[in-house]
Design an enzyme around this catalytic site. Structure first.
Site, PDB file in Angstrom:
ATOM      1  N   ARG A  44       0.851  -1.182   0.000  1.00 61.80           N
ATOM      2  CA  ARG A  44       0.000   0.000   0.000  1.00 61.80           C
ATOM      3  C   ARG A  44       0.890   1.236   0.000  1.00 61.80           C
ATOM      4  NH1 ARG A  44       1.992   1.812   3.966  1.00 61.80           N
ATOM      5  NH2 ARG A  44       0.839   3.706   3.588  1.00 61.80           N
ATOM      6  N   GLY A  45       0.260   2.410  -0.171  1.00 56.91           N
ATOM      7  CA  GLY A  45       1.027   3.647  -0.349  1.00 56.91           C
ATOM      8  C   GLY A  45       1.224   3.840  -1.844  1.00 56.91           C
ATOM      9  N   ALA A  46       0.890   5.043  -2.332  1.00 57.77           N
ATOM     10  CA  ALA A  46       0.791   5.240  -3.783  1.00 57.77           C
ATOM     11  C   ALA A  46       2.031   4.800  -4.579  1.00 57.77           C
ATOM     12  CB  ALA A  46       0.423   6.695  -4.072  1.00 57.77           C
ATOM     13  N   GLN A 171      -2.440   2.711   9.859  1.00 56.92           N
ATOM     14  CA  GLN A 171      -1.103   2.721   9.231  1.00 56.92           C
ATOM     15  C   GLN A 171      -0.094   3.507  10.072  1.00 56.92           C
ATOM     16  OE1 GLN A 171      -3.972   3.352   7.682  1.00 56.92           O
ATOM     17  NE2 GLN A 171      -3.952   2.852   5.511  1.00 56.92           N
ATOM     18  N   ASP A 212      -2.110  10.670  -2.620  1.00 53.88           N
ATOM     19  CA  ASP A 212      -2.439   9.577  -3.551  1.00 53.88           C
ATOM     20  C   ASP A 212      -2.707  10.099  -4.943  1.00 53.88           C
ATOM     21  OD1 ASP A 212      -2.702   8.064  -0.968  1.00 53.88           O
ATOM     22  OD2 ASP A 212      -3.053   6.519  -2.492  1.00 53.88           O
ATOM     23  N   ASN A 222      -5.611  12.403  -0.223  1.00 53.57           N
ATOM     24  CA  ASN A 222      -4.711  11.624   0.641  1.00 53.57           C
ATOM     25  C   ASN A 222      -5.557  10.916   1.698  1.00 53.57           C
ATOM     26  OD1 ASN A 222      -1.981  10.806   1.341  1.00 53.57           O
ATOM     27  ND2 ASN A 222      -2.242  12.003   3.204  1.00 53.57           N
ATOM     28  N   LYS A 223      -4.889  10.135   2.521  1.00 52.45           N
ATOM     29  CA  LYS A 223      -5.567   9.333   3.537  1.00 52.45           C
ATOM     30  C   LYS A 223      -6.650  10.120   4.256  1.00 52.45           C
ATOM     31  CE  LYS A 223      -5.266   5.955   4.118  1.00 52.45           C
ATOM     32  NZ  LYS A 223      -6.277   5.082   3.438  1.00 52.45           N
TER      33      LYS A 223
HETATM   34  O1  MRU Z   1      -4.570   3.452   2.002  1.00 54.77           O
HETATM   35  P1  MRU Z   1      -3.089   3.612   1.956  1.00 54.77           P
HETATM   36  O2  MRU Z   1      -2.399   3.121   3.172  1.00 54.77           O
HETATM   37  O3  MRU Z   1      -2.502   3.058   0.666  1.00 54.77           O
HETATM   38  O4  MRU Z   1      -2.888   5.185   1.912  1.00 54.77           O
HETATM   39  C1  MRU Z   1      -1.604   5.728   1.811  1.00 54.77           C
HETATM   40  C2  MRU Z   1      -1.579   7.197   1.874  1.00 54.77           C
HETATM   41  O5  MRU Z   1      -2.582   7.842   2.018  1.00 54.77           O
HETATM   42  C3  MRU Z   1      -0.253   7.864   1.677  1.00 54.77           C
HETATM   43  O6  MRU Z   1      -0.220   9.112   2.311  1.00 54.77           O
HETATM   44  C4  MRU Z   1      -0.008   8.077   0.179  1.00 54.77           C
HETATM   45  O7  MRU Z   1      -0.142   6.889  -0.530  1.00 54.77           O
HETATM   46  C5  MRU Z   1       1.305   8.662  -0.125  1.00 54.77           C
HETATM   47  S1  MRU Z   1       2.591   7.874   0.713  1.00 54.77           S
HETATM   48  C6  MRU Z   1       3.917   7.583  -0.063  1.00 54.77           C
END
Ligand code: MRU
Length: 318
Positions: A44-46, A171, A212, A222-223
């Site tokens: 996970r994480g973009a 997270q 994201d 974002n989250k």
């Molecule tokens: O749902 P997730 O855990 O994939 O969400 C991640 C985020 O919101 C991060 O802030 C985003 O992907 C950028 S992090 C490198």
């Protein structure tokens, strides 16, 4: 062990759903397995999703019919811009595996550069508030917002971090604390609802978030919880920086309203509720560009008006 690794015939991922209790790995030998790993948030994480999708496309192209695997990967996490961007790059490349490797390498370089640029904006002994996990686990290595914290530590700035728990998937509590502990960076965990109190108490010099997807006008997906955090920062006069590589910018989305927001299973939210309780579970929210102090990319720090700053970047990157 990095977040993800190509073994020569499969994609090996650290299983982020098992951290911090257990350090285990999942080997994806088919594109369907990669799609499932992305959807279930094993990865996970973009930027990490983007790189995983790239290797997933390599696997799909080796299958008798690549279409179902590619479609499953493309729809697995709709908000992360890096996912479609990486898939399209691999599909257009003469050598898909070489392209996937390039995407992974470039991601690490971008994170290191953003770290340097971001650290340059911080005071000595910065007290940082952060949401979600934006570290090595969310990228191929080093991290976006957490990469800035890491670079600050490497420069001897002595950063400390307040980590928002990040309900419902935690997270922050599970992954960011784990990474910060490994890096030896002082940190404390707070419940998401405690962010306002921390700002009121003057405990925060700067807030750092990842993204994201960033729309052409600078609105940031974002989250979920990032938008209220940005509002709090505005109210308390604390800079709110977004740290994201160019692969996260979607020039085709004019503003945040055009960004698809993933809704996840209600059961992620209802852990503490009586059986049968319904829930609304958007995985992301949109922070309006007006609340963003700067966007830190690998090409430079973008300051408002973000629409103009982003559009000059588009010309530069063409
Ligand atoms: O749902 P997730 O855990 O994939 O969400 C991640 C985020 O919101 C991060 O802030 C985003 O992907 C950028 S992090 C490198």
């Amino acid at each position: 062990m990095p977040t993800l690794e190509w073994t020569g015939s499969a994609l090996r991922l650290i299983d982020q759903t098992k951290l911090p209790d257990e350090e285990s790995y999942v080997v994806c030998a088919t594109s369907a397995m990669v799609a499932k790993a992305i959807r279930s948030m094993i990865v996970r994480g973009a930027p990490a999703i983007g790189a995983a999708a790239a290797y997933g496309a390599v696997l799909a192209l080796r299958e008798s019919d690549p279409k179902p695997g590619l479609a499953a990967i493309r729809s697995s996490r709709p908000t992360a811009r890096d996912l479609a961007w990486a898939l399209d790059r691999v599909l257009a490349a003469p050598d898909p595996l070489q392209e996937a490797d390039r995407i992974a390498r470039e991601s690490v370089d971008a994170c290191r550069r953003m770290g340097q640029l971001g650290a340059g904006l911080l005071p000595n002994q910065p007290r940082i508030l952060t949401i979600c996990n934006t570290g090595a686990l969310a990228t191929v290595d080093y991290g976006t917002a957490l990469g800035v914290v890491r670079a600050a530590q490497e420069r001897g700035l002595e950063p400390s971090v307040l980590v928002m728990e990040t309900r419902p998937r935690a997270q922050g509590a599970r992954l960011t604390t784990w990474e910060l502990r490994g890096l030896g960076i002082p940190h404390r965990l707070i419940a998401d609802g405690a962010a306002g109190r921390a700002l009121q108490e003057g405990m925060v010099d700067v807030a750092l978030a990842g993204a994201d997807r960033i729309a052409a006008n600078g609105d940031v997906a974002n989250k979920v919880g990032t938008y209220p955090l940005a509002l709090l920062c505005r109210e308390h006069g604390v800079p709110f920086y977004v740290v994201a590589p160019l692969s996260t910018i979607d020039f085709h989305a004019p503003d945040g309203a055009a960004i698809p927001i993933e809704e996840r299973d209600e059961r992620e939210v209802t852990t503490f509720a009586p059986a049968g309780t319904r829930a609304f579970n958007p995985a992301f929210d949109i922070t309006p560009a007006a609340l963003v102090t700067s966007v830190i990319t690998q090409l430079g720090v973008l300051r408002p008006p973000l629409r103009e700053a982003l559009s000059s970047l588009r010309v530069t990157t063409r």
